[in-house]
Design a protein around this motif. Structure first.
Motif, PDB file in Angstrom:
ATOM      1  N   UNK A  92       0.818  -1.207   0.000  1.00  0.00           N
ATOM      2  CA  UNK A  92       0.000   0.000   0.000  1.00  0.00           C
ATOM      3  C   UNK A  92       0.859   1.267   0.000  1.00  0.00           C
ATOM      4  N   UNK A  93       2.020   1.232   0.657  1.00  0.00           N
ATOM      5  CA  UNK A  93       2.907   2.391   0.611  1.00  0.00           C
ATOM      6  C   UNK A  93       3.490   2.592  -0.786  1.00  0.00           C
ATOM      7  N   UNK A  94       3.646   1.517  -1.543  1.00  0.00           N
ATOM      8  CA  UNK A  94       4.145   1.665  -2.911  1.00  0.00           C
ATOM      9  C   UNK A  94       3.186   2.481  -3.761  1.00  0.00           C
ATOM     10  N   UNK A 108      10.066  10.445   0.248  1.00  0.00           N
ATOM     11  CA  UNK A 108      10.618   9.120  -0.054  1.00  0.00           C
ATOM     12  C   UNK A 108      12.095   9.033   0.298  1.00  0.00           C
ATOM     13  N   UNK A 109      12.820  10.160   0.196  1.00  0.00           N
ATOM     14  CA  UNK A 109      14.238  10.160   0.582  1.00  0.00           C
ATOM     15  C   UNK A 109      14.374   9.905   2.078  1.00  0.00           C
ATOM     16  N   UNK A 110      13.520  10.547   2.880  1.00  0.00           N
ATOM     17  CA  UNK A 110      13.542  10.315   4.331  1.00  0.00           C
ATOM     18  C   UNK A 110      13.092   8.900   4.659  1.00  0.00           C
ATOM     19  N   UNK A 111      12.103   8.403   3.916  1.00  0.00           N
ATOM     20  CA  UNK A 111      11.551   7.083   4.177  1.00  0.00           C
ATOM     21  C   UNK A 111      12.572   5.975   3.944  1.00  0.00           C
ATOM     22  N   UNK A 112      13.462   6.167   2.986  1.00  0.00           N
ATOM     23  CA  UNK A 112      14.402   5.111   2.623  1.00  0.00           C
ATOM     24  C   UNK A 112      15.640   5.099   3.509  1.00  0.00           C
ATOM     25  N   UNK A 113      15.800   6.116   4.367  1.00  0.00           N
ATOM     26  CA  UNK A 113      16.999   6.207   5.202  1.00  0.00           C
ATOM     27  C   UNK A 113      17.200   5.000   6.127  1.00  0.00           C
ATOM     28  N   UNK A 114      16.161   4.475   6.826  1.00  0.00           N
ATOM     29  CA  UNK A 114      16.404   3.325   7.711  1.00  0.00           C
ATOM     30  C   UNK A 114      17.020   2.124   6.998  1.00  0.00           C
ATOM     31  N   UNK A 115      16.650   1.910   5.747  1.00  0.00           N
ATOM     32  CA  UNK A 115      17.226   0.795   4.998  1.00  0.00           C
ATOM     33  C   UNK A 115      18.645   1.119   4.528  1.00  0.00           C
ATOM     34  N   UNK A 116      18.899   2.387   4.208  1.00  0.00           N
ATOM     35  CA  UNK A 116      20.203   2.760   3.678  1.00  0.00           C
ATOM     36  C   UNK A 116      21.279   2.799   4.757  1.00  0.00           C
ATOM     37  N   UNK A 117      20.894   3.134   5.996  1.00  0.00           N
ATOM     38  CA  UNK A 117      21.861   3.226   7.092  1.00  0.00           C
ATOM     39  C   UNK A 117      22.200   1.814   7.586  1.00  0.00           C
ATOM     40  N   UNK A 118      23.448   1.527   7.968  1.00  0.00           N
ATOM     41  CA  UNK A 118      23.814   0.196   8.470  1.00  0.00           C
ATOM     42  C   UNK A 118      22.976  -0.234   9.673  1.00  0.00           C
ATOM     43  N   UNK A 119      22.850  -1.551   9.841  1.00  0.00           N
ATOM     44  CA  UNK A 119      21.956  -2.103  10.860  1.00  0.00           C
ATOM     45  C   UNK A 119      22.424  -1.824  12.284  1.00  0.00           C
ATOM     46  N   UNK A 120      23.724  -1.920  12.524  1.00  0.00           N
ATOM     47  CA  UNK A 120      24.221  -1.828  13.905  1.00  0.00           C
ATOM     48  C   UNK A 120      23.858  -0.495  14.561  1.00  0.00           C
ATOM     49  N   UNK A 121      24.165   0.667  13.970  1.00  0.00           N
ATOM     50  CA  UNK A 121      23.800   1.910  14.665  1.00  0.00           C
ATOM     51  C   UNK A 121      22.298   2.137  14.758  1.00  0.00           C
ATOM     52  N   UNK A 122      21.533   1.729  13.719  1.00  0.00           N
ATOM     53  CA  UNK A 122      20.097   1.994  13.752  1.00  0.00           C
ATOM     54  C   UNK A 122      19.393   1.136  14.799  1.00  0.00           C
ATOM     55  N   UNK A 123      19.698  -0.157  14.831  1.00  0.00           N
ATOM     56  CA  UNK A 123      19.006  -1.040  15.775  1.00  0.00           C
ATOM     57  C   UNK A 123      19.471  -0.783  17.201  1.00  0.00           C
ATOM     58  N   UNK A 124      20.765  -0.507  17.390  1.00  0.00           N
ATOM     59  CA  UNK A 124      21.239  -0.182  18.738  1.00  0.00           C
ATOM     60  C   UNK A 124      20.638   1.127  19.244  1.00  0.00           C
ATOM     61  N   UNK A 125      20.394   2.064  18.343  1.00  0.00           N
ATOM     62  CA  UNK A 125      19.745   3.309  18.765  1.00  0.00           C
ATOM     63  C   UNK A 125      18.324   3.048  19.254  1.00  0.00           C
ATOM     64  N   UNK A 126      17.624   2.119  18.596  1.00  0.00           N
ATOM     65  CA  UNK A 126      16.285   1.741  19.065  1.00  0.00           C
ATOM     66  C   UNK A 126      16.380   1.072  20.431  1.00  0.00           C
ATOM     67  N   UNK A 174      12.986  -0.975   1.366  1.00  0.00           N
ATOM     68  CA  UNK A 174      13.492  -1.741   0.223  1.00  0.00           C
ATOM     69  C   UNK A 174      12.352  -2.404  -0.543  1.00  0.00           C
ATOM     70  N   UNK A 175      11.473  -3.096   0.173  1.00  0.00           N
ATOM     71  CA  UNK A 175      10.389  -3.803  -0.508  1.00  0.00           C
ATOM     72  C   UNK A 175       9.348  -2.828  -1.052  1.00  0.00           C
ATOM     73  N   UNK A 176       9.175  -1.684  -0.396  1.00  0.00           N
ATOM     74  CA  UNK A 176       8.291  -0.658  -0.949  1.00  0.00           C
ATOM     75  C   UNK A 176       8.822  -0.159  -2.285  1.00  0.00           C
ATOM     76  N   UNK A 177      10.138   0.036  -2.367  1.00  0.00           N
ATOM     77  CA  UNK A 177      10.755   0.486  -3.613  1.00  0.00           C
ATOM     78  C   UNK A 177      10.588  -0.551  -4.721  1.00  0.00           C
TER      79      UNK A 177
END
Length: 290
Positions: A92-94, A108-126, A174-177
């Motif tokens: 539906x987001x597509x 869309x540029x802001x939306x794609x940032x979580x996928x573009x940023x490496x997993x370690x800093x993003x998930x550890x920040x959560x 990624x899958x939305x894209x």
């Protein structure tokens, strides 16, 4: 090798290099490094892992380990619930991001940032945000209500839900894209004709969008399930398998056994994921071969 003619002396066959065209020689030369890398980093590790997990006693030990049963159930929950929710949201987001509006492009540029940023800093920040003592989420709850927030990662059900949520948030762009490219490939003439006939947005989706994207959607879902079986970041970085090893999935369970210096059990737990992987690979290849 020699060629023998009737009544004549045997004639040696020409060497292989003389029977190949220059293009074929270059093709073999360029393919050889990739073949060697594939053998060294794919075939050998997989074969060595299967050899380590060959003993039946490993699987008996896994069967008697209650954490293994819980990890298998968690893996099923991840696949059945988490992946399907993620793909439905992406579908539906597509449609939303396929709109031709300037502000949607910036969004869309802001939306794609979580996928573009490496997993370690993003998930550890959560994980830091969910900290019960000094996390920002509990701080906001205390500011508005005056009560302490919950210990988000101390309850197995809540912790696994948070891990599924982080997985959806991280891989959703990624899958939305991918699905958005499928939407953009549909001819606009079909939508214009449906609009002239007075079709609603649901009728356009049901009779135009979904039939055109059904194969792509199912293929992406199967591929996402295959990748998720080998993905340990969402669980391991957020919960570490806790509390009390109750949020492990099969991919993180192997790391737990490695930390306990039980290499054969680690390999056996990964081999046990093959009954999940092989049917998914079979159905995906069957759909792609149509």
């Amino acid at each position: 090798m020699a060629i023998t003619l009737s009544g004549e002396q045997a004639i040696p066959a020409p060497p292989l290099s003389s029977r190949l065209t220059p293009a074929q020689v270059w093709g073999i030369a360029l393919l050889t490094p990739y073949l060697l890398v594939f053998l060294a980093f794919v075939v050998y590790p997989v074969g060595y892992g299967l050899w380590l997990a060959r003993a039946p006693s490993n699987y008996v030990a896994l069967y008697n380990d209650p954490i293994f049963a819980r990890a298998a159930v968690n893996t099923l929950i991840f696949l059945v619930i988490g992946i399907n929710i993620k793909m439905l949201i992406a579908l539906f987001l597509s449609g939303f991001f396929a709109q031709q509006r300037p502000w949607i492009r910036w969004l869309s540029v802001i939306f794609i940032l979580p996928w573009a940023v490496p997993s370690i800093p993003t998930i550890l920040s959560v994980r830091f945000m969910l900290n019960p003592e000094w996390g920002v989420i509990n701080h906001i709850i205390f500011s508005f209500t005056g009560d302490d927030g919950p210990n988000w990662l101390n309850d197995p059900t809540v912790a696994l839900t948070m891990a599924i949520g982080v997985h959806i948030w991280k891989s959703l762009p990624f899958w939305t894209l991918i699905l958005m490219t499928g939407r953009l490939a549909i001819s606009q003439d079909l939508f214009e004709a449906a609009e002239v006939d007075g079709a609603s947005w649901w009728q356009k989706f049901r009779f135009i969008t979904w039939p055109s994207m059904q194969t792509l959607y199912i293929t992406c879902t199967l591929l996402s399930m295959i990748w998720t079986l080998g993905d340990f970041n969402s669980v391991y970085l957020l919960t570490g398998g806790g509390p009390a090893d109750l949020t492990h999935v099969l991919s993180t369970l192997g790391i737990r056994y490695l930390r306990l210096d039980q290499l054969s059990l680690a390999m056996a737990s990964i081999v046990c994921a093959m009954p999940f992987v092989l049917p998914l690979v079979y159905f995906m290849m069957k759909r792609l071969s149509r």
